[in-house]
Design an enzyme around this catalytic site. Structure first.
Site, mmCIF file in Angstrom:
data_model
loop_
_atom_site.group_PDB
_atom_site.id
_atom_site.type_symbol
_atom_site.label_atom_id
_atom_site.label_comp_id
_atom_site.label_asym_id
_atom_site.label_seq_id
_atom_site.Cartn_x
_atom_site.Cartn_y
_atom_site.Cartn_z
ATOM 1 N N LYS A 75 51.157 18.408 22.965
ATOM 2 C CA LYS A 75 50.328 19.218 22.913
ATOM 3 C C LYS A 75 50.474 20.754 21.190
ATOM 4 O O LYS A 75 50.586 19.551 20.815
ATOM 5 C CB LYS A 75 52.199 20.489 23.759
ATOM 6 C CG LYS A 75 53.305 20.102 22.588
ATOM 7 C CD LYS A 75 54.634 19.693 23.735
ATOM 8 C CE LYS A 75 55.518 18.993 22.781
ATOM 9 N NZ LYS A 75 57.185 19.139 23.169
ATOM 10 N N TYR B 74 53.283 34.846 -8.532
ATOM 11 C CA TYR B 74 53.921 36.279 -8.189
ATOM 12 C C TYR B 74 55.705 36.094 -8.974
ATOM 13 O O TYR B 74 56.294 35.215 -8.486
ATOM 14 C CB TYR B 74 53.765 36.731 -6.731
ATOM 15 C CG TYR B 74 51.994 36.515 -7.257
ATOM 16 C CD1 TYR B 74 51.042 37.581 -6.780
ATOM 17 C CD2 TYR B 74 51.773 35.649 -5.219
ATOM 18 C CE1 TYR B 74 50.123 38.269 -6.495
ATOM 19 C CE2 TYR B 74 50.427 36.515 -4.768
ATOM 20 C CZ TYR B 74 50.238 37.233 -5.339
ATOM 21 O OH TYR B 74 48.826 37.178 -5.005
HETATM 22 C C1 PLP Z 1 57.733 18.442 23.424
HETATM 23 C C2 PLP Z 1 57.924 17.612 24.507
HETATM 24 C C3 PLP Z 1 57.689 16.412 24.597
HETATM 25 C C4 PLP Z 1 57.528 14.753 23.607
HETATM 26 O O1 PLP Z 1 59.207 15.500 22.560
HETATM 27 P P1 PLP Z 1 58.873 14.766 21.149
HETATM 28 O O2 PLP Z 1 60.725 14.972 20.789
HETATM 29 O O3 PLP Z 1 58.441 15.063 20.526
HETATM 30 O O4 PLP Z 1 58.803 13.361 21.611
HETATM 31 C C5 PLP Z 1 58.634 15.744 25.921
HETATM 32 N N1 PLP Z 1 58.818 16.896 26.717
HETATM 33 C C6 PLP Z 1 58.945 18.321 26.985
HETATM 34 C C7 PLP Z 1 58.876 18.855 27.833
HETATM 35 C C8 PLP Z 1 58.266 18.964 25.734
HETATM 36 O O5 PLP Z 1 58.662 20.207 25.782
#
Ligand code: PLP
Length: 386
Positions: A36, A264
């Site tokens: 994702k 800054y």
């Molecule tokens: C992000 C996510 C994962 C993976 O999580 P990690 O800790 O990065 O391995 C798995 N399942 C769902 C539903 C997620 O949102």
């Protein structure tokens, strides 16, 4: 060709090595590689193609549009693409046509999926809320969701592929209670006449640490990018390799006298005549303003703190009398092998987690793909052939 002024080097060999190692640990449990947020900022398409070339058959991409992007570059239906966050206005037809797996967690959403079915059944994973309270059906709503799914499956409109939940990773006991609640929900579904062929529960942390939570499949993102989530455990401790190295080239150097205010607000003043080196990466690129005084960057194997405020497009480092030249490579974070900080250390220094750092690397930082795995489908994609 000159290297871009700022760049995120993505080591596909490292990603592949992490995949292989994690698969070995999880064997015989299936691994869903989570990608994702543009593969945690690493670039969805190359990471997905590298994973597919490595034999991965389950990829999690959050949204239907992201899954359809992967189908459009030739990720075939032998690779299951799991999505679980849907725009309430989304028309599911394209997803169903392209055999995109849909995480569904309430009756109206499931009804919209069923209504969109035309010539082939929709592939559905039923989401259960075991305590995180994000998506997922509440225990109260679960029987209605299961009943609708059972009937739609009998009518041939959907195929129930799995039930899943996501854990709070709060404490061992609370996670165990959440999994117990999920187990009850699966039993309830079976009692209502719905067979659950696959169960998936654990992400990176639980998948590593709680063998009993692995069920049929684990969903892992962070581990595969070399960002382990357990407190006090580094990637190197586990044998994982950080995949992203954030670097820049020194854009300018300037000799300044003692007591010169820098950047800054003059929050930093030189304590001697010195050289300032301009690093062309700023908060627009994902280096937080908070990084001042908290992280150090490496130039030629020497660590330097950030001198003065981080600006939108740049920051400065005080390199003293060291021989730092325009064009020298500045490593912000990487594997740690060349004395630079890792993204995990950045996360700790900034009061957050490594995932947030890599996800926020901005769009004007080109991702540069490296490693001899830049071959096969990845090479075709990068040449614009997919
Ligand atoms: C992000 C996510 C994962 C993976 O999580 P990690 O800790 O990065 O391995 C798995 N399942 C769902 C539903 C997620 O949102």
């Amino acid at each position: 060709m000159n290297a871009p002024l700022r760049r995120a080097e993505i080591d596909l060999d490292a990603y592949r090595a992490n995949l292989d190692l994690v698969r070995e640990w999880m064997d015989p449990v299936e691994l869903m590689a989570i990608m994702k947020a543009d593969a945690y900022g690493h670039g969805l398409e190359p990471i997905a193609l590298a994973a597919v070339d490595a034999g991965i058959r389950w990829i999690g991409v959050l949204t239907v549009p992201a899954a359809l992007r992967l189908r459009s570059i030739g990720v075939g239906e032998d690779v299951h693409l799991f999505t679980w966050q849907h725009d309430p206005a989304l028309d599911f037809r394209d997803a169903i046509d392209s055999a995109v797996d849909l995480g569904v967690s309430n009756v109206p959403e499931l009804q919209r999926v069923i209504d969109a079915v035309d010539h082939r059944p929709a592939r559905v994973h039923l989401g259960f809320d075991s305590g995180l309270h994000r998506d997922g059906s509440t225990p109260d709503d679960w029987p209605a969701l299961v009943t609708l799914a059972r009937d739609a499956q009998r009518d041939g409109r959907i195929e129930v592929v799995a039930a899943y939940t996501h854990l709070a990773e709060s404490s061992d006991d609370e996670d165990a209670a959440a999994v117990a609640l999920f187990d009850t929900a699966v039993e309830q579904a079976e009692d209502l006449g719905l067979d659950i062929p696959t169960e998936h529960v654990a992400a990176s942390l639980a998948g590593l640490e709680r063998k009993e939570f692995r069920k049929d499949m684990v969903r892992m993102g962070a581990n595969l990018f070399g960002i382990p989530g357990a407190d006090g455990v580094s990637a190197a401790d586990l044998g994982l390799e950080p995949v992203m190295t954030l670097t820049a080239s020194v854009a300018k150097t300037k000799r300044v006298p003692v007591d010169t205010g820098v950047s800054y607000d003059y929050t930093y003043r030189t304590t001697a005549e010195t050289t300032l080196a301009l690093v062309p990466v700023g908060y627009a690129d994902g280096v937080p303003r908070l990084a001042q005084g908290r992280v150090e960057v490496a130039i030629g194997g020497t660590r330097y703190p950030i001198a003065g405020r981080v600006a939108m497009d740049q920051f400065l480092v005080d390199v003293g009398d060291d021989d730092v030249q325009v064009g020298d490579t500045v490593v912000l974070f990487g594997t740690g092998e060349h004395d630079e900080m890792t993204v995990l250390e950045w996360g700790e220094a900034l009061g957050t987690i490594g995932e947030e750092i890599v996800c926020r690397i901005g769009t004007r930082v080109p991702r540069v793909y490296e490693g001899h795995r830049v071959e096969g489908h990845v090479a075709e994609y990068l040449r614009g052939e997919r």
